[in-house]
Design a protein around this motif. Structure first.
Motif, PDB file in Angstrom:
ATOM      1  N   ILE A 127     -27.262  18.147  50.186  1.00  0.00           N
ATOM      2  CA  ILE A 127     -27.108  16.689  50.235  1.00  0.00           C
ATOM      3  C   ILE A 127     -26.192  16.233  49.121  1.00  0.00           C
ATOM      4  O   ILE A 127     -25.327  15.374  49.297  1.00  0.00           O
ATOM      5  CB  ILE A 127     -28.488  15.997  50.126  1.00  0.00           C
ATOM      6  N   ILE A 128     -26.380  16.842  47.953  1.00  0.00           N
ATOM      7  CA  ILE A 128     -25.522  16.521  46.804  1.00  0.00           C
ATOM      8  C   ILE A 128     -24.087  16.991  47.061  1.00  0.00           C
ATOM      9  O   ILE A 128     -23.121  16.269  46.792  1.00  0.00           O
ATOM     10  CB  ILE A 128     -26.084  17.178  45.527  1.00  0.00           C
ATOM     11  N   TYR A 130     -22.639  17.367  49.920  1.00  0.00           N
ATOM     12  CA  TYR A 130     -22.055  16.594  51.012  1.00  0.00           C
ATOM     13  C   TYR A 130     -21.903  15.109  50.685  1.00  0.00           C
ATOM     14  O   TYR A 130     -21.457  14.333  51.538  1.00  0.00           O
ATOM     15  CB  TYR A 130     -22.922  16.714  52.267  1.00  0.00           C
ATOM     16  N   ASN A 131     -22.284  14.693  49.492  1.00  0.00           N
ATOM     17  CA  ASN A 131     -22.218  13.285  49.123  1.00  0.00           C
ATOM     18  C   ASN A 131     -20.829  12.711  49.422  1.00  0.00           C
ATOM     19  O   ASN A 131     -19.810  13.313  49.085  1.00  0.00           O
ATOM     20  CB  ASN A 131     -22.550  13.120  47.638  1.00  0.00           C
ATOM     21  N   SER A 132     -20.813  11.548  50.090  1.00  0.00           N
ATOM     22  CA  SER A 132     -19.534  10.958  50.511  1.00  0.00           C
ATOM     23  C   SER A 132     -18.728  10.396  49.351  1.00  0.00           C
ATOM     24  O   SER A 132     -17.519  10.147  49.483  1.00  0.00           O
ATOM     25  CB  SER A 132     -19.792   9.839  51.538  1.00  0.00           C
ATOM     26  N   ASN A 133     -19.371  10.186  48.196  1.00  0.00           N
ATOM     27  CA  ASN A 133     -18.681   9.669  47.019  1.00  0.00           C
ATOM     28  C   ASN A 133     -18.001  10.832  46.287  1.00  0.00           C
ATOM     29  O   ASN A 133     -18.672  11.743  45.810  1.00  0.00           O
ATOM     30  CB  ASN A 133     -19.678   8.976  46.087  1.00  0.00           C
ATOM     31  N   SER A 136     -19.405  12.112  43.067  1.00  0.00           N
ATOM     32  CA  SER A 136     -20.712  12.768  43.075  1.00  0.00           C
ATOM     33  C   SER A 136     -20.749  14.005  43.964  1.00  0.00           C
ATOM     34  O   SER A 136     -21.436  14.979  43.659  1.00  0.00           O
ATOM     35  CB  SER A 136     -21.797  11.777  43.540  1.00  0.00           C
ATOM     36  N   GLY A 137     -20.022  13.954  45.078  1.00  0.00           N
ATOM     37  CA  GLY A 137     -20.021  15.065  46.016  1.00  0.00           C
ATOM     38  C   GLY A 137     -18.926  16.071  45.710  1.00  0.00           C
ATOM     39  O   GLY A 137     -17.735  15.721  45.696  1.00  0.00           O
ATOM     40  N   ASN A 140     -16.276  16.614  48.686  1.00  0.00           N
ATOM     41  CA  ASN A 140     -15.339  15.505  48.838  1.00  0.00           C
ATOM     42  C   ASN A 140     -14.426  15.372  47.621  1.00  0.00           C
ATOM     43  O   ASN A 140     -13.279  14.942  47.755  1.00  0.00           O
ATOM     44  CB  ASN A 140     -16.100  14.199  49.071  1.00  0.00           C
ATOM     45  N   ASN A 152     -17.622  11.502  55.391  1.00  0.00           N
ATOM     46  CA  ASN A 152     -19.028  11.106  55.321  1.00  0.00           C
ATOM     47  C   ASN A 152     -19.847  12.090  56.158  1.00  0.00           C
ATOM     48  O   ASN A 152     -20.268  11.786  57.272  1.00  0.00           O
ATOM     49  CB  ASN A 152     -19.195   9.673  55.826  1.00  0.00           C
ATOM     50  N   ASN A 155     -23.609  11.092  57.468  1.00  0.00           N
ATOM     51  CA  ASN A 155     -23.833   9.767  58.056  1.00  0.00           C
ATOM     52  C   ASN A 155     -22.886   9.459  59.203  1.00  0.00           C
ATOM     53  O   ASN A 155     -22.928   8.362  59.754  1.00  0.00           O
ATOM     54  CB  ASN A 155     -23.698   8.679  56.976  1.00  0.00           C
TER      55      ASN A 155
END
Length: 293
Positions: A127-128, A130-133, A136-137, A140, A152, A155
């Motif tokens: 989850i971390i 794959y974070n869209s930000n 943070s991700g 990405n 994203n 989501n």
């Protein structure tokens, strides 16, 4: 004397197999029978005193339920993609770490370590990732550095299931890798030596020696991976909660939702019964298709 000896051996056999049979009955056979039995009743978990025989009502409702068909579609999609991907990845890793070189055991441990880690922990980790930000991700952040737009992953209905597929293959490949390693050790080394003398390169040795030698192992890995894939639950439960737009809600997730969240125990049993026969049917089909002539 012979008869007495045979009876003693027979008794020993019953004593040794008895615990396994009892556990099999308690945790597999009896639950399956009870699941099918309760699927013919309308049974609210919060009202156990109100059990009403409803015949095939649950099954009639099930086949008209679009959420059931969506769950089946998601389960089949996940299975069709993750089984060949995970099996191929595991085989590739097994070939890479099969060489008897110094330090290769470290890589075997690294590749196998996700398998012994809790799936909940793995899901939270991804989850971390794959974070869209991008700040943070990690994934990405890498995409942005390469000049691409952030995705994203969890989501977006178009990418959510694919993201789970990739993570699941990464997590589960280590177990199949160890099985393939055992199969590779069973292939005589003199076959490779003879092929090398005849001028066969590494690719030809893999195609004509490794793959045929691993035929039975590949069939076994395909079977266990198929069954494991059909039971997908933890990843969508932790990572997407069945969303977005129910694109990651599998049949097992739907059974959990109906039985434990909404309390429709009888209907959940009907879905579970159909799911059981689907898994058995697919397993038989795969066994038939991979049967050696």
């Amino acid at each position: 004397m012979t008869k007495k000896s045979f009876s003693t051996q027979q008794l020993s056999g019953y004593l040794m197999t008895g615990p396994a049979v009892i556990l099999l009955m308690a945790f597999l056979i009896i639950p399956i029978i009870l699941t099918i039995y309760f699927s013919f009743f309308t049974y609210q978990v919060m009202r156990p005193d109100n059990i009403i025989f409803s015949g095939l009502k649950n099954y009639s409702k099930l086949f008209k339920d679009k959420n059931f068909w969506q769950g089946l579609q998601n389960t089949v999609y996940f299975t069709l993609l993750v089984v060949p991907f995970q099996t191929s990845l595991a085989l590739a890793l097994a070939v890479l770490v099969s060489a008897r070189k110094k330090g290769v055991s470290v890589f075997r441990t690294m590749y196998f370590s996700p398998q012994v880690t809790s799936m909940v922990v793995i899901a939270i980790l991804w989850i971390i990732l794959y974070n869209s930000n991008p700040s943070s991700g990690l994934i990405n952040a890498l995409l942005v550095k390469l000049g691409m737009k952030p995705i994203n992953f969890l989501n977006d209905p178009k990418t959510a299931m694919n993201a789970i597929i990739f993570m699941s293959a990464w997590q589960g490949a280590g177990y199949q890798m160890m099985i393939f390693l055992a199969g590779l050790n069973g292939i005589p080394s003199d076959q490779y030596e003879a092929a090398s003398v005849d001028g066969a390169n590494k690719v030809q040795q893999f195609l004509f020696i490794t793959l045929p030698g691993l035929a039975n192992t590949i069939k076994y890995v395909l079977m266990i991976t198929l069954i494991q894939a059909m039971k997908l639950f933890t990843q969508p439960y932790i990572m997407t909660h069945g969303g977005p737009q129910n694109r990651t809600k599998t049949l097992v997730y739907y059974i959990y939702e109906q039985g434990f969240q909404k309390g429709n125990f009888g209907y959940a049993c009907a879905v579970a019964a159909i799911f059981f026969f689907i898994v058995v049917g697919l397993s038989m089909i795969v066994k038939k298709l991979t049967k050696t002539n």
